[in-house]
Design a protein around this motif. Sequence first.
Motif, PDB file in Angstrom:
ATOM      1  N   ASN A  88     -11.724  64.865 -47.304  1.00 55.83           N
ATOM      2  CA  ASN A  88     -11.019  66.116 -47.621  1.00 55.83           C
ATOM      3  C   ASN A  88     -10.467  66.116 -48.981  1.00 55.83           C
ATOM      4  OD1 ASN A  88     -11.180  67.229 -45.022  1.00 55.83           O
ATOM      5  ND2 ASN A  88      -9.386  66.095 -44.189  1.00 55.83           N
ATOM      6  N   ASN A  89     -10.523  64.994 -49.716  1.00 58.86           N
ATOM      7  CA  ASN A  89      -9.973  64.856 -50.850  1.00 58.86           C
ATOM      8  C   ASN A  89     -11.002  65.288 -51.906  1.00 58.86           C
ATOM      9  OD1 ASN A  89      -8.601  64.275 -53.205  1.00 58.86           O
ATOM     10  ND2 ASN A  89      -7.606  62.747 -52.806  1.00 58.86           N
ATOM     11  N   GLU A  90     -11.432  66.446 -52.268  1.00 57.45           N
ATOM     12  CA  GLU A  90     -12.237  66.609 -53.261  1.00 57.45           C
ATOM     13  C   GLU A  90     -12.055  66.140 -54.635  1.00 57.45           C
ATOM     14  OE1 GLU A  90     -13.798  70.516 -53.978  1.00 57.45           O
ATOM     15  OE2 GLU A  90     -13.993  71.049 -51.668  1.00 57.45           O
ATOM     16  N   ALA A  91     -10.715  66.126 -54.962  1.00 60.61           N
ATOM     17  CA  ALA A  91     -10.653  65.501 -56.466  1.00 60.61           C
ATOM     18  C   ALA A  91     -10.938  64.011 -56.407  1.00 60.61           C
ATOM     19  CB  ALA A  91      -9.029  65.439 -56.450  1.00 60.61           C
ATOM     20  N   ALA A  92     -10.831  63.173 -55.384  1.00 61.77           N
ATOM     21  CA  ALA A  92     -11.398  61.790 -55.380  1.00 61.77           C
ATOM     22  C   ALA A  92     -12.811  61.913 -55.740  1.00 61.77           C
ATOM     23  CB  ALA A  92     -10.695  61.124 -54.016  1.00 61.77           C
ATOM     24  N   ILE A  93     -13.387  62.624 -54.763  1.00 62.25           N
ATOM     25  CA  ILE A  93     -15.107  62.731 -55.049  1.00 62.25           C
ATOM     26  C   ILE A  93     -15.290  63.077 -56.559  1.00 62.25           C
ATOM     27  CG2 ILE A  93     -16.896  63.787 -54.064  1.00 62.25           C
ATOM     28  CD1 ILE A  93     -15.643  64.514 -51.432  1.00 62.25           C
ATOM     29  N   TYR A  94     -14.717  64.305 -57.099  1.00 63.21           N
ATOM     30  CA  TYR A  94     -15.238  64.205 -58.367  1.00 63.21           C
ATOM     31  C   TYR A  94     -14.712  63.217 -59.373  1.00 63.21           C
ATOM     32  CZ  TYR A  94     -15.871  69.169 -57.043  1.00 63.21           C
ATOM     33  OH  TYR A  94     -16.151  70.454 -56.597  1.00 63.21           O
ATOM     34  N   GLU A 141      -9.515  77.310 -44.340  1.00 64.27           N
ATOM     35  CA  GLU A 141      -9.790  76.142 -45.425  1.00 64.27           C
ATOM     36  C   GLU A 141     -10.281  76.520 -46.699  1.00 64.27           C
ATOM     37  OE1 GLU A 141      -9.344  72.966 -44.338  1.00 64.27           O
ATOM     38  OE2 GLU A 141      -8.692  73.529 -42.406  1.00 64.27           O
ATOM     39  N   PHE A 142      -9.600  75.992 -47.536  1.00 69.16           N
ATOM     40  CA  PHE A 142      -9.889  76.488 -49.070  1.00 69.16           C
ATOM     41  C   PHE A 142     -11.220  75.898 -49.231  1.00 69.16           C
ATOM     42  CE2 PHE A 142     -10.398  75.446 -53.592  1.00 69.16           C
ATOM     43  CZ  PHE A 142      -9.734  76.465 -54.042  1.00 69.16           C
ATOM     44  N   ASN A 143     -11.684  74.829 -48.777  1.00 65.47           N
ATOM     45  CA  ASN A 143     -13.089  74.445 -49.226  1.00 65.47           C
ATOM     46  C   ASN A 143     -14.110  75.377 -48.575  1.00 65.47           C
ATOM     47  OD1 ASN A 143     -12.032  72.353 -50.332  1.00 65.47           O
ATOM     48  ND2 ASN A 143     -11.975  70.820 -48.816  1.00 65.47           N
ATOM     49  N   SER A 144     -13.819  76.236 -47.651  1.00 64.33           N
ATOM     50  CA  SER A 144     -14.996  76.829 -47.051  1.00 64.33           C
ATOM     51  C   SER A 144     -15.140  78.354 -47.628  1.00 64.33           C
ATOM     52  CB  SER A 144     -14.569  77.119 -45.489  1.00 64.33           C
ATOM     53  OG  SER A 144     -13.320  77.960 -45.195  1.00 64.33           O
ATOM     54  N   LYS A 145     -14.342  78.645 -48.626  1.00 64.46           N
ATOM     55  CA  LYS A 145     -14.269  79.890 -49.203  1.00 64.46           C
ATOM     56  C   LYS A 145     -15.727  80.166 -49.904  1.00 64.46           C
ATOM     57  CE  LYS A 145     -11.131  81.467 -51.951  1.00 64.46           C
ATOM     58  NZ  LYS A 145     -10.143  81.786 -53.103  1.00 64.46           N
ATOM     59  N   ASP A 146     -16.205  79.308 -50.502  1.00 65.68           N
ATOM     60  CA  ASP A 146     -17.488  79.508 -51.160  1.00 65.68           C
ATOM     61  C   ASP A 146     -18.681  79.756 -50.371  1.00 65.68           C
ATOM     62  OD1 ASP A 146     -16.434  79.477 -53.733  1.00 65.68           O
ATOM     63  OD2 ASP A 146     -16.913  77.326 -53.941  1.00 65.68           O
ATOM     64  N   LYS A 147     -18.445  78.715 -49.059  1.00 61.49           N
ATOM     65  CA  LYS A 147     -19.719  78.906 -48.259  1.00 61.49           C
ATOM     66  C   LYS A 147     -19.947  80.326 -47.374  1.00 61.49           C
ATOM     67  CE  LYS A 147     -20.270  77.083 -43.515  1.00 61.49           C
ATOM     68  NZ  LYS A 147     -19.613  76.330 -42.460  1.00 61.49           N
ATOM     69  N   TYR A 148     -18.440  80.774 -47.016  1.00 68.65           N
ATOM     70  CA  TYR A 148     -18.421  82.153 -46.323  1.00 68.65           C
ATOM     71  C   TYR A 148     -18.739  83.151 -47.333  1.00 68.65           C
ATOM     72  CZ  TYR A 148     -17.244  79.719 -41.966  1.00 68.65           C
ATOM     73  OH  TYR A 148     -17.470  78.826 -41.030  1.00 68.65           O
ATOM     74  N   LYS A 149     -18.513  82.998 -48.392  1.00 66.92           N
ATOM     75  CA  LYS A 149     -18.579  84.142 -49.370  1.00 66.92           C
ATOM     76  C   LYS A 149     -19.971  84.332 -49.695  1.00 66.92           C
ATOM     77  CE  LYS A 149     -17.229  85.807 -54.091  1.00 66.92           C
ATOM     78  NZ  LYS A 149     -16.547  85.399 -55.193  1.00 66.92           N
ATOM     79  N   LEU A 150     -20.742  83.221 -49.408  1.00 63.77           N
ATOM     80  CA  LEU A 150     -21.898  83.485 -49.827  1.00 63.77           C
ATOM     81  C   LEU A 150     -22.924  83.847 -48.597  1.00 63.77           C
ATOM     82  CD1 LEU A 150     -25.049  82.529 -51.367  1.00 63.77           C
ATOM     83  CD2 LEU A 150     -24.729  80.262 -50.409  1.00 63.77           C
ATOM     84  N   THR A 151     -22.474  83.289 -47.688  1.00 64.47           N
ATOM     85  CA  THR A 151     -23.032  83.865 -46.060  1.00 64.47           C
ATOM     86  C   THR A 151     -22.614  85.174 -45.991  1.00 64.47           C
ATOM     87  OG1 THR A 151     -22.596  81.814 -45.107  1.00 64.47           O
ATOM     88  CG2 THR A 151     -22.797  83.520 -43.521  1.00 64.47           C
ATOM     89  N   ILE A 152     -21.594  85.882 -46.252  1.00 65.42           N
ATOM     90  CA  ILE A 152     -21.134  87.188 -45.858  1.00 65.42           C
ATOM     91  C   ILE A 152     -22.011  88.069 -47.159  1.00 65.42           C
ATOM     92  CG2 ILE A 152     -19.678  89.170 -45.603  1.00 65.42           C
ATOM     93  CD1 ILE A 152     -19.707  86.766 -43.562  1.00 65.42           C
ATOM     94  N   THR A 153     -22.233  87.731 -48.292  1.00 64.47           N
ATOM     95  CA  THR A 153     -22.777  88.119 -49.186  1.00 64.47           C
ATOM     96  C   THR A 153     -24.403  88.466 -48.732  1.00 64.47           C
ATOM     97  OG1 THR A 153     -21.639  87.434 -51.189  1.00 64.47           O
ATOM     98  CG2 THR A 153     -23.752  87.976 -51.758  1.00 64.47           C
ATOM     99  N   ASN A 154     -25.040  87.388 -47.972  1.00 66.29           N
ATOM    100  CA  ASN A 154     -26.414  87.646 -47.596  1.00 66.29           C
ATOM    101  C   ASN A 154     -26.340  88.573 -46.450  1.00 66.29           C
ATOM    102  OD1 ASN A 154     -27.383  85.724 -49.189  1.00 66.29           O
ATOM    103  ND2 ASN A 154     -27.008  83.834 -47.894  1.00 66.29           N
ATOM    104  N   GLU A 155     -25.260  88.783 -45.804  1.00 70.17           N
ATOM    105  CA  GLU A 155     -25.156  89.765 -44.694  1.00 70.17           C
ATOM    106  C   GLU A 155     -25.138  91.200 -45.456  1.00 70.17           C
ATOM    107  OE1 GLU A 155     -25.633  89.498 -41.559  1.00 70.17           O
ATOM    108  OE2 GLU A 155     -25.223  87.387 -41.079  1.00 70.17           O
ATOM    109  N   ILE A 156     -24.486  91.347 -46.392  1.00 68.15           N
ATOM    110  CA  ILE A 156     -24.495  92.655 -47.032  1.00 68.15           C
ATOM    111  C   ILE A 156     -25.787  93.020 -47.562  1.00 68.15           C
ATOM    112  CG2 ILE A 156     -23.553  93.746 -49.091  1.00 68.15           C
ATOM    113  CD1 ILE A 156     -20.822  92.147 -48.753  1.00 68.15           C
ATOM    114  N   ARG A 157     -26.546  91.994 -48.085  1.00 65.23           N
ATOM    115  CA  ARG A 157     -27.881  92.129 -48.756  1.00 65.23           C
ATOM    116  C   ARG A 157     -28.640  92.497 -47.438  1.00 65.23           C
ATOM    117  NH1 ARG A 157     -28.123  86.807 -52.541  1.00 65.23           N
ATOM    118  NH2 ARG A 157     -26.958  87.601 -54.184  1.00 65.23           N
ATOM    119  N   LYS A 158     -28.694  92.056 -46.369  1.00 57.35           N
ATOM    120  CA  LYS A 158     -29.455  92.450 -45.115  1.00 57.35           C
ATOM    121  C   LYS A 158     -29.336  94.018 -44.779  1.00 57.35           C
ATOM    122  CE  LYS A 158     -29.671  87.945 -43.113  1.00 57.35           C
ATOM    123  NZ  LYS A 158     -29.332  87.080 -41.777  1.00 57.35           N
ATOM    124  N   PHE A 159     -27.983  94.255 -44.724  1.00 53.36           N
ATOM    125  CA  PHE A 159     -27.697  95.697 -44.502  1.00 53.36           C
ATOM    126  C   PHE A 159     -28.270  96.665 -45.562  1.00 53.36           C
ATOM    127  CE2 PHE A 159     -25.071  99.493 -44.796  1.00 53.36           C
ATOM    128  CZ  PHE A 159     -25.066  99.843 -43.392  1.00 53.36           C
TER     129      PHE A 159
END
Length: 251
Positions: free
Chosen positions: A43-49, A225-243
């Motif tokens: 969960n500690n992204e800072a330590a990973i970076y 979860e903050f770390n999931s923001k980019d994931k779902y932003k990309l996912t929903i953007t793809n749904e918008i493109r499909k529509f």
Amino acid sequence: MNISVTLNNPAWTLIYILIVIIATSFLTRLIAFLMNKMKRFHNNEAAIYLTRDIINYIIYFIALMIILQFFGINLAGTLLSLGIAGIALSFAAKDLISNLFSGITLIIGKSIQVGDTIEINNKKGIVERITLRSTIISDDSGVKKIIPNSTLTNYPYLHFKTPEKYRVDIQTGLSLNIDVEEFEKYIVKKILEYDGILKNPKPSVYSKGITFEETQLKVSFWVKEFNSKDKYKLTITNEIRKFTKMGEKDE
């Protein structure tokens, strides 16, 4: 410093140097890939970076030393020269060194973590990333601001309670021939199908204006979860493109 090529054939020297550069690039990309995989289990992204940056610096240093050897540069003498010049360089790089040590302090001490909301020097936002040199925050408008780590360790700042949810905004445009209400029903239904997206507050679609070519909209929803923001932003953007593609076919 006299530099002389140690290999008899300069062409081979160039080939060896290219091999070192390619190997260095491969290793740093591999480290980045492995660190991204670790986000799923840590969960500690800072330590990973921090770990990634330290390993990359070591790889770059080793690569530089190998390349210097190809030109017959005395490594011991070079390091000694750097040591003598280090005193002068330390004054010039005082801010850089201060930021590096401050970054390590922030990451190890966990006084600030990714997802926290802070305010310092009239700059307020959610911490998106902590590197060795700076901390990146994003305000409500999505504008990213870079704060030197030494500023966070040397000056007081406000540390707000960690939010229970995070909003994700997606700006998009629809052809004037596409029904906005139909789009809203479709995208809200799709958003609610994902378990990682909160059902309450309910996802929303806002009108941002109309141009000669399209209707400008903003799609908003919340994640836990903050770390999931980019994931779902990309996912929903793809749904918008499909529509959008379906709407273009129906025209």
